[in-house]
Each structure stands twice: as C-alpha cells, then as structure tokens.
Design a protein around this motif. Sequence first.
Motif, PDB file in Angstrom:
ATOM      1  N   PRO A 225       0.785  -1.231   0.000  1.00  0.00           N
ATOM      2  CA  PRO A 225       0.000   0.000   0.000  1.00  0.00           C
ATOM      3  C   PRO A 225       0.821   1.287   0.000  1.00  0.00           C
ATOM      4  N   PHE A 226       2.101   1.206   0.418  1.00  0.00           N
ATOM      5  CA  PHE A 226       2.912   2.421   0.505  1.00  0.00           C
ATOM      6  C   PHE A 226       3.838   2.617  -0.698  1.00  0.00           C
ATOM      7  N   TYR A 227       3.947   1.614  -1.529  1.00  0.00           N
ATOM      8  CA  TYR A 227       4.950   1.687  -2.596  1.00  0.00           C
ATOM      9  C   TYR A 227       4.745   2.885  -3.513  1.00  0.00           C
ATOM     10  N   HIS A 228       3.492   3.202  -3.847  1.00  0.00           N
ATOM     11  CA  HIS A 228       3.190   4.324  -4.740  1.00  0.00           C
ATOM     12  C   HIS A 228       3.785   5.624  -4.213  1.00  0.00           C
ATOM     13  N   TYR A 229       3.660   5.851  -2.905  1.00  0.00           N
ATOM     14  CA  TYR A 229       4.164   7.093  -2.320  1.00  0.00           C
ATOM     15  C   TYR A 229       5.681   7.160  -2.367  1.00  0.00           C
ATOM     16  N   PHE A 230       6.323   6.030  -2.105  1.00  0.00           N
ATOM     17  CA  PHE A 230       7.782   6.009  -2.204  1.00  0.00           C
ATOM     18  C   PHE A 230       8.237   6.249  -3.643  1.00  0.00           C
ATOM     19  N   ASN A 231       7.571   5.609  -4.573  1.00  0.00           N
ATOM     20  CA  ASN A 231       7.981   5.662  -5.975  1.00  0.00           C
ATOM     21  C   ASN A 231       7.677   7.004  -6.617  1.00  0.00           C
ATOM     22  N   GLU A 232       6.474   7.527  -6.354  1.00  0.00           N
ATOM     23  CA  GLU A 232       6.035   8.750  -7.021  1.00  0.00           C
ATOM     24  C   GLU A 232       6.448  10.012  -6.279  1.00  0.00           C
ATOM     25  N   HIS A 233       6.435   9.962  -4.952  1.00  0.00           N
ATOM     26  CA  HIS A 233       6.639  11.192  -4.166  1.00  0.00           C
ATOM     27  C   HIS A 233       7.910  11.171  -3.319  1.00  0.00           C
ATOM     28  N   LYS A 234       8.573  10.008  -3.284  1.00  0.00           N
ATOM     29  CA  LYS A 234       9.786   9.868  -2.461  1.00  0.00           C
ATOM     30  C   LYS A 234       9.506  10.247  -1.004  1.00  0.00           C
ATOM     31  N   GLU A 235       8.323   9.969  -0.572  1.00  0.00           N
ATOM     32  CA  GLU A 235       7.878  10.371   0.766  1.00  0.00           C
ATOM     33  C   GLU A 235       6.716   9.468   1.179  1.00  0.00           C
ATOM     34  N   LEU A 236       6.492   9.359   2.462  1.00  0.00           N
ATOM     35  CA  LEU A 236       5.322   8.654   2.979  1.00  0.00           C
ATOM     36  C   LEU A 236       4.698   9.538   4.054  1.00  0.00           C
ATOM     37  N   PRO A 237       3.644  10.288   3.717  1.00  0.00           N
ATOM     38  CA  PRO A 237       3.036  11.200   4.698  1.00  0.00           C
ATOM     39  C   PRO A 237       2.486  10.444   5.896  1.00  0.00           C
ATOM     40  N   LEU A 238       2.461  11.098   7.027  1.00  0.00           N
ATOM     41  CA  LEU A 238       1.944  10.460   8.234  1.00  0.00           C
ATOM     42  C   LEU A 238       0.481  10.083   8.070  1.00  0.00           C
ATOM     43  N   TRP A 239      -0.268  10.889   7.312  1.00  0.00           N
ATOM     44  CA  TRP A 239      -1.697  10.582   7.165  1.00  0.00           C
ATOM     45  C   TRP A 239      -1.915   9.284   6.374  1.00  0.00           C
ATOM     46  N   VAL A 240      -0.878   8.822   5.669  1.00  0.00           N
ATOM     47  CA  VAL A 240      -0.941   7.522   4.996  1.00  0.00           C
ATOM     48  C   VAL A 240      -0.441   6.423   5.940  1.00  0.00           C
ATOM     49  N   LEU A 241       0.712   6.648   6.560  1.00  0.00           N
ATOM     50  CA  LEU A 241       1.293   5.661   7.468  1.00  0.00           C
ATOM     51  C   LEU A 241       0.345   5.319   8.610  1.00  0.00           C
TER      52      LEU A 241
END
Length: 332
Positions: free
Chosen positions: A152-168
């Motif tokens: 579920p988090f891969y998109h954020y790492f790949n596209e945004h180079k970040e994982l916002p807290l509201w996702v985590l």
Amino acid sequence: MAKPFQTHNQQLKMLRKRNILITNGSKAKAILIRENYYQLINGYKHIFLDTVESKKRQDDYYKNGTTFEQIYALYEFDRNLRNILMKYILMTENSIKSKIAYQFSSEHPKEAFSYFNINNYRDTNHQQTTSLIATLSSVTKQNTDSNTKSGPFYHYFNEHKELPLWVLITKLTLGQTCSLLYNLKESTQIEILKAVLYEFKNNSNNIAASKIIHQNYLKDFISAINCIKAFRNVCAHEDRLYDYYAKNKNGKPIQTSFFYIGISTPAFQGGIFDIILLLRLFLTKRDYKQLLHRLLDELNKLEHELPSSLFSEVTRKMKLPKNWTSELNKFI
C-alpha cells in the motif's frame, strides 16, 4: 491432572448434574457444537452460580431455575455488545488518527519523514521515543515491498519519495497510535485536543471546555483514549465485555473524567456506561444516538430472557444507573 475429554452429550449430562435445566437437548447440543464450551459456560456462569452450594460441593452448582438458554442468552448479548461497541470504537479510532496526522503534519509541512526525526517529539524519554520510531519504521517496511513493487505504501515512495503520516497512520494499531500520541510534544497534544473539542462542540448541546486547555484536561484526554484502547482489545479478542472495567497493561484501573461535558458529570467508574460517554466525545450526534438505540434493543431482548434479579445483576455489573437511558440521552 489433565482434564479428560468429554463428548457434547457428556457435557450436557454434566450440566444437568450441576442443576442446569436443559429442555431441548438437541438444540443445546447444536449450540455446543457451534460454540466453544469453555467460552460459553465457564465464561458466563458466574451470575448463575449458587456460591454456597458450590462451595459445599466443591464443584459448580447453579441456582434453582437456571436454564441453558439463559446462559446462552447472556453469551449472545455480550457478543452483540462487543460488535456494537467495536463499530463505534473503530469510528473513534479513525477520528483520533486523522487529527494526530493532520496536526503533526501541519507542524512539519516541508520535512520528509518527519515522524522519524527524534527532535519532533518530547525530549523527556529518548528511549521511549526511539522505540516509537523503530515501530513506525517496522510498519513502513511491512507495508512496502520494493522487490515486487507492491504494498500500500509503494506508490508514495515511488512517485513522491515520501510517505506522509496521514498515509502511514492508517496501518498503525490503536496501541501504536496511542504510543505516537504519548510521545508528541505537549503543544501538539493540546492542539489535537482542541480539534477534538471543537468538533464535539459542533456535535453537542453540552460543552464544558473553554479556550484554555488545563493540564488535567490533557491528562484525562490521553487516559480516555487509553481506556478506549483497553475496551477495543477486549472486543477484538472476544473476551467477556459486559462486566469489564478498563485497566492498563499493569492491571490497574484507568482513571479519567468526563471533562468535556457541560452539565453535572458522573464519576468515572471504567465500565460500559463510562465507555459510551467517552465515545460521545468523538462521535457525531447521529452516531451516538444510533449507539444508544442499538444498546437499548439488546438490553430489552436480554430482559425478556433472564429473571429480573439476574437482569438487574447484569446492568449493575455494566455500571448502568437505573435511569441510564435518560442519563446518556442528556449528552446528545
């Protein structure tokens, strides 16, 4: 000595020997086939036992008139009670997570992975904060698979180079979320509490909170969430709920207050009545009314299944006052 295995027929014979009336053996056997004997009988026998006779016989002996159906009715009531509470606890959990993620992220808008920065937390217990950061890192890894490019988090790492807290935070347990809240700076905790009280004020006719958040408000707010977490664990593990009183991990009663209520407040006792009032802080008026309606339906059904003395014992153990419906309706 190991407990010998007993067939369902042997279990029914033993229950009859212990003074339980079983008018429909086939139905009772079908229930035992479907349900766990230990959970059903040992879990819910307590209010039905004749304690004097049990002590004399050194074995369980039930009050005259006790039926298998009555024990099963209490068992089903408790299961339905867990299901009802769990729905509204999950709503509350989402509300808490949303406000924590929003406030923390708003304070660190340009910092990637700000929740991994130990300086963004209170500095009173670095060991505790380090443990929290390790937990957040572990949850991140568990939900990302860089080899298969999935999770579920891969998109954020790949596209945004970040994982916002509201996702985590969507993947954190309530216990992990509580740990995050405990470690936040006090100023951040206060802003989260303000957001909760502001929403409550717009969903209720009664509000005690002023613009100033007193220190004991913050302490009781965190204890309230800890209490909700304790009840969530009971519901999730299908433990007996109706007579449960909120305890911390050390087994000590959790203490808090209904500081957000603007009229005379009852004393906190940690039972079902109290958890409903705590959930009121986070629920909309409509959801709170629905919760009360569903609880009343279940209690009405149980009242028709149990003798009045036993039903009164159940409501007493739930810490429900005699006028509990009007008491809880005050806070709509």
